[in-house]
Design an enzyme around this catalytic site. Structure first.
Site, short mmCIF file in Angstrom:
data_model
loop_
_atom_site.label_atom_id
_atom_site.label_comp_id
_atom_site.label_asym_id
_atom_site.label_seq_id
_atom_site.Cartn_x
_atom_site.Cartn_y
_atom_site.Cartn_z
N VAL A 14 0.71 -1.43 0.05
CA VAL A 14 0.58 -0.04 -0.15
C VAL A 14 1.19 0.73 -0.14
O VAL A 14 0.45 2.52 -0.45
CB VAL A 14 -0.78 0.03 0.82
CG1 VAL A 14 -1.63 1.04 0.63
CG2 VAL A 14 -2.29 -1.42 1.15
N ALA A 43 9.34 5.43 6.05
CA ALA A 43 9.84 5.09 6.59
C ALA A 43 9.75 3.22 6.47
O ALA A 43 9.20 3.53 5.98
CB ALA A 43 9.87 5.37 7.46
N VAL A 134 -11.35 0.62 4.52
CA VAL A 134 -12.91 -0.20 4.08
C VAL A 134 -12.26 -0.05 2.83
O VAL A 134 -13.02 1.04 1.69
CB VAL A 134 -14.43 0.29 4.36
CG1 VAL A 134 -14.83 -0.41 4.32
CG2 VAL A 134 -13.65 0.54 6.74
N ILE A 138 -12.79 2.03 -3.28
CA ILE A 138 -14.22 2.43 -2.84
C ILE A 138 -14.34 3.57 -2.05
O ILE A 138 -13.91 2.95 -0.62
CB ILE A 138 -14.95 0.69 -2.54
CG1 ILE A 138 -14.87 -0.16 -4.19
CG2 ILE A 138 -16.01 1.87 -2.75
CD1 ILE A 138 -16.02 -1.41 -2.85
N ASP A 203 -11.96 -9.87 9.11
CA ASP A 203 -12.15 -8.62 8.30
C ASP A 203 -13.21 -8.32 8.29
O ASP A 203 -13.02 -6.30 8.42
CB ASP A 203 -10.81 -9.28 7.38
CG ASP A 203 -10.61 -8.23 6.35
OD1 ASP A 203 -9.05 -7.55 7.30
OD2 ASP A 203 -11.51 -8.21 5.14
N LYS A 207 -14.28 -4.26 9.36
CA LYS A 207 -14.70 -3.07 8.90
C LYS A 207 -16.09 -2.23 8.90
O LYS A 207 -16.57 -1.25 8.50
CB LYS A 207 -14.40 -3.62 6.94
CG LYS A 207 -12.98 -3.90 6.63
CD LYS A 207 -12.98 -4.81 5.24
CE LYS A 207 -11.61 -5.14 4.87
NZ LYS A 207 -11.59 -6.04 3.48
N GLY A 304 -4.72 -4.29 -2.55
CA GLY A 304 -4.92 -4.23 -3.84
C GLY A 304 -3.34 -3.16 -3.71
O GLY A 304 -4.20 -1.74 -3.14
N1 HSE Z 1 -7.86 -9.07 3.16
C1 HSE Z 1 -8.47 -9.04 2.73
C2 HSE Z 1 -9.52 -8.96 1.98
C3 HSE Z 1 -8.13 -7.04 2.17
O1 HSE Z 1 -9.84 -10.23 1.52
O2 HSE Z 1 -10.54 -8.38 1.51
C4 HSE Z 1 -7.66 -5.94 2.74
O3 HSE Z 1 -8.63 -5.58 3.38
#
Ligand code: HSE
Length: 438
Positions: A14, A43, A134, A138, A203, A207, A304
């Site tokens: 990122v 850094a 999130v 998008i 995950d 979000k 990505g």
């Molecule tokens: N690991 C997350 C996903 C991507 O599969 O959507 C980063 O938030």
């Protein structure tokens, strides 16, 4: 022309994407803000590897010590992209103490320690922005904080985890079992190895916690969100869902119930005809309903280098505009100058009312169906359709049912009683159906 000096901590996927957007579109970004965004320092513990984008002069820009940029009085804005909890939190708090604005993509940190970070930003009069946390590229946070800000948000239903969506897509389209679909996702680089936090719903819950905090105006920790993953979903369930006209997706759901918020992450069946049912592969989508705007849908790549870099840069631009305007009070991180004082009450999952899909594994003897139906009826659960699959060989058969709306606590009690029947051979599969409101 005004210069806004930026320091980036973390030069991984990122970080490199962010630097690439700022470098490639430098002139365009300058013209849009009316100020120059300059990456003064980056850094990372690895300052040798090629990131596919030149950093010049590397000796002046690259450092292995994050404090070099946090303590640099010329840096206006710090971008935290190291991930993880403790170090990232220290970097952010320290940068804010030094009066620097902060951009982060760190969903786990926001979902666990958001309240602390939002308070610190307010106390130090700095901005804190996190569009990339999130939905990758998008702009859902911008939409909630700006485009939809005149609305009471009624419903959010998101496909927020690209890895799970990819796995479910392969299971649906190619009939792959879960493990093989996971292997494919890992092999193609979509998923971590092992992708535990993706497939267990954590995950997506991170979000959803961030979305809820913005949509409803008070920090919510992800621990309060009920979550289940996709591990129990089988190709058989996906096929039966199809026979009933549904697809299986990992959904992150928030609804305004008036005095409470419904908040949950789990695999769910949705009508094959709904737009969300057709969000495939590693794509993310978020469906929102506001009281005036009605339904809105946001779709794109949820991860990505390039999409996430795009989101980070949108935050840098947003804050750069406020800095340039000399704003005395910056837009608060959650977009609420007066957060909901009473906090947010989350409905207990036991009180959820929704239709259910049940798949029972039972021996094929007379009376089995009526014993199962009897227990459901005792718990006031009404059946809407049943399929019993013909016996191909000796052994248990699948009895598949859809119910009308029922209370979760009743469904749990009924299934626990059914699973104790001597004719039931395996644990019943339960998948909630996201019915009428979608
Ligand atoms: N690991 C997350 C996903 C991507 O599969 O959507 C980063 O938030």
């Amino acid at each position: 022309m005004l210069k806004i000096n930026v320091g980036i901590i973390g030069f991984g996927t990122v970080g490199a994407g962010t630097f690439e957007v700022l470098t490639t579109n430098r002139k365009l970004i300058r013209d849009r803000i009316g100020a120059e965004v300059v990456v003064k320092r980056i850094a990372d513990l690895d300052i040798e590897s090629d990131r596919g984008i030149p950093v010049r002069p590397a000796r002046e820009i690259l450092t292995m010590d994050a404090m070099d940029l946090i303590d640099d009085p010329e840096i206006d804005l710090v971008v935290e992209l190291v991930g993880g909890l403790d170090r990232a939190r220290e970097f952010i708090l320290r940068a804010m103490e030094k009066g620097k604005h902060v951009v982060t993509a760190n969903k786990a940190l926001l979902a666990e320690h958001g309240a602390l970070l939002y308070r610190s930003a307010r106390e130090h009069g700095v901005g804190l922005a996190f569009e990339a946390s999130v939905g990758g590229g998008i702009p859902i946070i911008g939409a909630l904080k700006n485009g939809l800000s005149g609305n009471r948000i009624q419903t959010c239903v998101g496909i927020l985890n690209g890895t799970s969506n990819y796995i479910l897509t392969k299971m649906t389209q190619e009939g792959l079992p879960f493990d093989r679909a996971v292997d494919q996702a890992v092999h193609l680089g979509f998923a971590e190895d092992p992708p535990t936090l993706d497939v267990d719903g954590t995950d997506a819950a991170h979000k959803l916690a961030i979305i809820i905090s913005i949509a409803f105006g008070s920090p919510v920790s992800f621990n309060r969100i009920y979550r289940e993953g996709i591990v129990a979903v089988t190709p058989d369930d996906i096929r039966y869902a199809d026979e009933f006209g549904y697809r299986v997706k990992l959904l992150a759901i928030a609804k305004d119930l008036g005095d409470k918020i419904e908040a949950r992450v789990h695999s769910a069946m949705i009508s094959r005809d709904h737009i969300l049912a057709n969000v495939n592969e590693a794509f993310n989508a978020i469906y929102i309903e506001g009281d005036f705007v009605g339904p809105n849908l946001y779709y794109g790549l949820g991860a990505g280098r390039r999409p996430t870099g795009s989101a980070v840069v949108s935050d840098i631009i947003g804050l750069a505009r406020e800095i340039k305007a000399g704003a005395r009070e910056l837009t608060p991180p959650l977009g609420h100058a007066l957060p909901r004082e009473e906090g947010i009450e989350i409905q207990a999952i036991e009180d959820l009312i929704t239709p259910y899909y049940f798949r029972f594994s039972a021996v094929d003897t007379p009376g089995v169906l009526s014993r199962i139906a009897g227990i459901l009826s005792e718990h006031r659960i009404s059946i809407s359709s049943v399929i019993q699959k013909g016996r191909k060989s000796e052994g248990p058969v699948s009895i598949v049912m859809l119910t009308h709306e029922a209370r979760e606590s009743a469904a749990q009690k009924a299934i626990s009683a059914i699973d104790k029947l001597d004719v039931v051979t395996d644990k019943t599969v339960v998948i909630r159906v996201e019915g009428n409101s979608l």
